[in-house]
Write a protein that holds these residues in place. Structure first.
Motif, PDB file in Angstrom:
ATOM      1  N   ALA A 242      82.695  -5.038 107.093  1.00  0.00           N
ATOM      2  CA  ALA A 242      83.289  -6.416 107.622  1.00  0.00           C
ATOM      3  C   ALA A 242      82.679  -7.606 107.920  1.00  0.00           C
ATOM      4  CB  ALA A 242      84.817  -5.388 108.371  1.00  0.00           C
ATOM      5  N   LYS A 243      82.362  -7.381 109.301  1.00  0.00           N
ATOM      6  CA  LYS A 243      81.987  -8.460 109.687  1.00  0.00           C
ATOM      7  C   LYS A 243      80.493  -9.102 109.624  1.00  0.00           C
ATOM      8  CE  LYS A 243      82.392  -9.019 113.631  1.00  0.00           C
ATOM      9  NZ  LYS A 243      83.791  -9.868 114.319  1.00  0.00           N
ATOM     10  N   GLU A 244      80.125  -7.794 108.656  1.00  0.00           N
ATOM     11  CA  GLU A 244      78.692  -9.112 107.973  1.00  0.00           C
ATOM     12  C   GLU A 244      78.751  -9.588 106.504  1.00  0.00           C
ATOM     13  OE1 GLU A 244      76.364  -5.619 106.943  1.00  0.00           O
ATOM     14  OE2 GLU A 244      75.814  -5.480 108.402  1.00  0.00           O
ATOM     15  N   ASN A 245      80.218  -9.094 106.488  1.00  0.00           N
ATOM     16  CA  ASN A 245      80.770 -10.303 105.166  1.00  0.00           C
ATOM     17  C   ASN A 245      81.980 -11.289 105.041  1.00  0.00           C
ATOM     18  OD1 ASN A 245      79.311  -8.823 103.302  1.00  0.00           O
ATOM     19  ND2 ASN A 245      80.768  -6.717 102.501  1.00  0.00           N
ATOM     20  N   GLY A 246      81.793 -11.168 106.982  1.00  0.00           N
ATOM     21  CA  GLY A 246      83.302 -12.468 107.169  1.00  0.00           C
ATOM     22  C   GLY A 246      84.400 -12.368 106.740  1.00  0.00           C
ATOM     23  N   HIS A 247      84.629 -10.872 106.870  1.00  0.00           N
ATOM     24  CA  HIS A 247      86.104 -10.478 107.459  1.00  0.00           C
ATOM     25  C   HIS A 247      86.200 -10.291 108.215  1.00  0.00           C
ATOM     26  CE1 HIS A 247      86.665 -10.587 102.656  1.00  0.00           C
ATOM     27  NE2 HIS A 247      85.491  -9.903 102.804  1.00  0.00           N
ATOM     28  N   LYS A 248      87.776  -9.983 108.769  1.00  0.00           N
ATOM     29  CA  LYS A 248      88.247  -9.304 110.530  1.00  0.00           C
ATOM     30  C   LYS A 248      88.463  -7.745 110.792  1.00  0.00           C
ATOM     31  CE  LYS A 248      90.727 -13.287 111.244  1.00  0.00           C
ATOM     32  NZ  LYS A 248      90.548 -14.167 110.234  1.00  0.00           N
ATOM     33  N   VAL A 249      88.100  -7.778 111.561  1.00  0.00           N
ATOM     34  CA  VAL A 249      88.249  -6.576 112.390  1.00  0.00           C
ATOM     35  C   VAL A 249      89.799  -6.404 113.256  1.00  0.00           C
ATOM     36  CG1 VAL A 249      86.818  -4.994 114.018  1.00  0.00           C
ATOM     37  CG2 VAL A 249      85.434  -5.788 112.608  1.00  0.00           C
ATOM     38  N   ILE A 250      90.624  -6.035 113.389  1.00  0.00           N
ATOM     39  CA  ILE A 250      91.765  -5.914 113.645  1.00  0.00           C
ATOM     40  C   ILE A 250      91.966  -4.569 113.967  1.00  0.00           C
ATOM     41  CG2 ILE A 250      94.197  -5.649 113.108  1.00  0.00           C
ATOM     42  CD1 ILE A 250      92.237  -7.006 110.188  1.00  0.00           C
ATOM     43  N   CYS A 251      91.845  -4.623 115.767  1.00  0.00           N
ATOM     44  CA  CYS A 251      92.094  -3.089 116.623  1.00  0.00           C
ATOM     45  C   CYS A 251      93.708  -2.719 116.471  1.00  0.00           C
ATOM     46  CB  CYS A 251      91.676  -3.114 117.391  1.00  0.00           C
ATOM     47  SG  CYS A 251      89.329  -2.849 117.276  1.00  0.00           S
ATOM     48  N   VAL A 252      94.018  -1.187 115.694  1.00  0.00           N
ATOM     49  CA  VAL A 252      95.481  -1.273 116.246  1.00  0.00           C
ATOM     50  C   VAL A 252      95.028  -0.173 117.498  1.00  0.00           C
ATOM     51  CG1 VAL A 252      97.187   0.673 115.838  1.00  0.00           C
ATOM     52  CG2 VAL A 252      95.598  -0.355 114.354  1.00  0.00           C
ATOM     53  N   GLY A 253      95.556  -0.748 118.371  1.00  0.00           N
ATOM     54  CA  GLY A 253      96.191  -0.405 120.249  1.00  0.00           C
ATOM     55  C   GLY A 253      94.751  -1.346 120.859  1.00  0.00           C
ATOM     56  N   THR A 254      94.675  -1.268 122.539  1.00  0.00           N
ATOM     57  CA  THR A 254      94.263  -1.075 123.161  1.00  0.00           C
ATOM     58  C   THR A 254      92.787  -0.739 123.219  1.00  0.00           C
ATOM     59  OG1 THR A 254      95.342  -0.619 124.938  1.00  0.00           O
ATOM     60  CG2 THR A 254      95.829  -2.838 124.531  1.00  0.00           C
ATOM     61  N   THR A 255      92.669   0.664 123.492  1.00  0.00           N
ATOM     62  CA  THR A 255      92.215   1.504 123.100  1.00  0.00           C
ATOM     63  C   THR A 255      90.826   1.879 121.620  1.00  0.00           C
ATOM     64  OG1 THR A 255      93.710   3.237 121.666  1.00  0.00           O
ATOM     65  CG2 THR A 255      93.556   3.471 124.203  1.00  0.00           C
ATOM     66  N   SER A 256      91.799   1.471 120.276  1.00  0.00           N
ATOM     67  CA  SER A 256      90.768   1.256 119.641  1.00  0.00           C
ATOM     68  C   SER A 256      89.730   0.457 119.514  1.00  0.00           C
ATOM     69  CB  SER A 256      91.627   1.109 117.930  1.00  0.00           C
ATOM     70  OG  SER A 256      92.032   1.748 117.815  1.00  0.00           O
ATOM     71  N   CYS A 257      90.802  -0.411 120.664  1.00  0.00           N
ATOM     72  CA  CYS A 257      89.937  -2.339 120.435  1.00  0.00           C
ATOM     73  C   CYS A 257      88.189  -1.656 122.075  1.00  0.00           C
ATOM     74  CB  CYS A 257      90.292  -3.217 121.873  1.00  0.00           C
ATOM     75  SG  CYS A 257      89.801  -3.988 122.786  1.00  0.00           S
ATOM     76  N   ARG A 258      88.747  -1.033 122.669  1.00  0.00           N
ATOM     77  CA  ARG A 258      88.017  -0.432 123.914  1.00  0.00           C
ATOM     78  C   ARG A 258      86.888   0.232 123.244  1.00  0.00           C
ATOM     79  NH1 ARG A 258      90.611   2.450 127.619  1.00  0.00           N
ATOM     80  NH2 ARG A 258      88.731   2.110 128.906  1.00  0.00           N
ATOM     81  N   THR A 259      86.852   1.171 122.365  1.00  0.00           N
ATOM     82  CA  THR A 259      86.452   1.721 122.013  1.00  0.00           C
ATOM     83  C   THR A 259      85.243   1.255 120.961  1.00  0.00           C
ATOM     84  OG1 THR A 259      87.893   3.806 121.703  1.00  0.00           O
ATOM     85  CG2 THR A 259      85.570   3.725 120.258  1.00  0.00           C
ATOM     86  N   ILE A 260      85.261   0.461 120.232  1.00  0.00           N
ATOM     87  CA  ILE A 260      84.783  -1.029 119.509  1.00  0.00           C
ATOM     88  C   ILE A 260      83.906  -1.381 120.495  1.00  0.00           C
ATOM     89  CG2 ILE A 260      85.696   0.047 117.380  1.00  0.00           C
ATOM     90  CD1 ILE A 260      86.450  -2.744 117.803  1.00  0.00           C
ATOM     91  N   GLU A 261      84.577  -1.778 121.803  1.00  0.00           N
ATOM     92  CA  GLU A 261      83.624  -2.207 122.481  1.00  0.00           C
ATOM     93  C   GLU A 261      82.940  -2.350 123.086  1.00  0.00           C
ATOM     94  OE1 GLU A 261      84.084  -6.594 122.291  1.00  0.00           O
ATOM     95  OE2 GLU A 261      85.507  -5.826 120.362  1.00  0.00           O
TER      96      GLU A 261
END
Length: 342
Positions: A242-261
């Motif tokens: 998604a990132k490479e193709n210029g699309h958006k990454v949308i996290c469901v919840g702060t826990t998903s966000c903290r995981t990928i970050e």
């Protein structure tokens, strides 16, 4: 940066006590993170904001019925045990109330001896390591004896344990739900996939540290407790694509966000990995992967309000919260949702 900078006034009657009958019929406040502009929707309309090629990141952890009520074998005194972290050989780190009755060597019986715990040692902040003895399968006994560990602001037990889990919960291990995911139904997820949105599933076992109050005046002095996370190759590939193709990454919840970050390298790339994270995201943080966030409304002065403020700006977030209060949105775990869009 002061903890008090993240305070807002919330009338108690707006704290949701029960989940809605239809998960996806909760309200959705959409906040533009650049302008602060807000719109009001119903949650199932989230599909209008997701586009083909985007990647929606879900945390597929499963809350276990981690709250056990037992009695001390020697005295019959009532003791409550909350399972926090599983160790090896049936040893768990737990939170015990009242702690003074749970000294090393104390034995606690649950379900007339179906499960027995022996306190082994006291760990930081009064938590206890407890070794459990039982016949059979631990998860089945827990399902029989345990209650869902609902947050303290929810004042009664759930009739249906499943309502404190997402419909896609798969990996047992959380002491609290990734609540932003509670709004999704199987039908809504199917509709999102059919629209051409990739769904990536990651796992972060939510600990109670996420909800611990910030007790220091200076935000930067707050220490987050560690939580275990896993990202498999399939999820990493979907997010990277998604990132490479210029699309958006949308996290469901702060826990998903903290995981990928936590897992991303300095270029925002992910690979399959697992480990423990103590990441604390507050204003000034530069997001490496996340573009947009679906989240619930969080407690005043909490680390979660700080995280959403890092994404959308403190003034925008607090103004949106003020508007949500005025519009009588429902707050916290069983409450309504917010979408922070790019």
């Amino acid at each position: 940066m002061k903890t008090s900078d993240f305070y807002y006034d919330l009338p108690e009657e707006l704290i949701a006590q029960d989940p809605l009958e239809d998960r996806s019929s909760s309200r959705l406040l959409v906040l533009d993170k650049k302008t602060g502009k807000t719109e009001h929707h119903v949650f199932r309309e989230i599909t209008d904001y997701l586009n083909p090629g985007d990647c929606l990141v879900l945390n597929d952890t499963k809350v276990i019925p981690a709250r056990l009520i037992g009695v001390k074998e020697e005295t019959g005194a009532k003791i409550e045990v909350l399972l926090l972290k599983r160790g090896a050989d049936d040893v768990w780190e737990t939170l015990v109330k009242p702690g003074k009755k749970a000294r090393p060597g104390a034995r606690i019986s649950f379900g007339d001896g179906l499960l027995v715990g022996e306190v082994m040692e006291v760990v930081e902040e009064g938590n206890r390591l407890i070794h459990f003895e039982y016949d059979g399968i631990f998860e089945e006994i827990l399902d029989q004896l345990g209650q869902m560990p609902l947050p303290p602001y929810i004042t009664h037990q759930l009739q249906d344990k499943d309502r404190y889990n997402t419909v896609y919960a798969a990996h047992s291990g959380s002491a609290a739900a990734p609540t932003a995911g509670l709004h999704f139904t199987p039908e809504l997820l199917k509709e999102i996939e059919e629209k051409g949105v990739d769904i990536a599933r990651v796992t972060l076992h939510v600990g109670l540290g996420t909800f611990r109050p910030v007790k220091v005046d200076d935000v930067e002095n707050h220490h987050m407790h560690s939580e275990f996370y896993m990202i498999d190759e399939e999820a990493a590939d979907k997010i990277n694509r998604a990132k490479e193709n210029g699309h958006k990454v949308i996290c469901v919840g702060t826990t998903s966000c903290r995981t990928i970050e936590s897992a991303a390298d300095e270029n925002g790339k992910l690979k399959a990995c697992s480990g423990w994270t103590e990441i604390f995201i507050y204003p000034g943080y530069q997001f490496k992967v996340l573009d947009e966030l679906i989240t619930n409304f969080h407690l005043p002065e909490s680390t979660l309000v700080m995280l959403v403020s890092a994404l959308a700006g403190r003034e925008h977030v607090l103004a949106a919260y003020e508007e949500a209060v005025k519009e009588r949105y429902r707050f916290f775990s069983f409450g309504d949702a917010m979408f922070i869009k790019d």
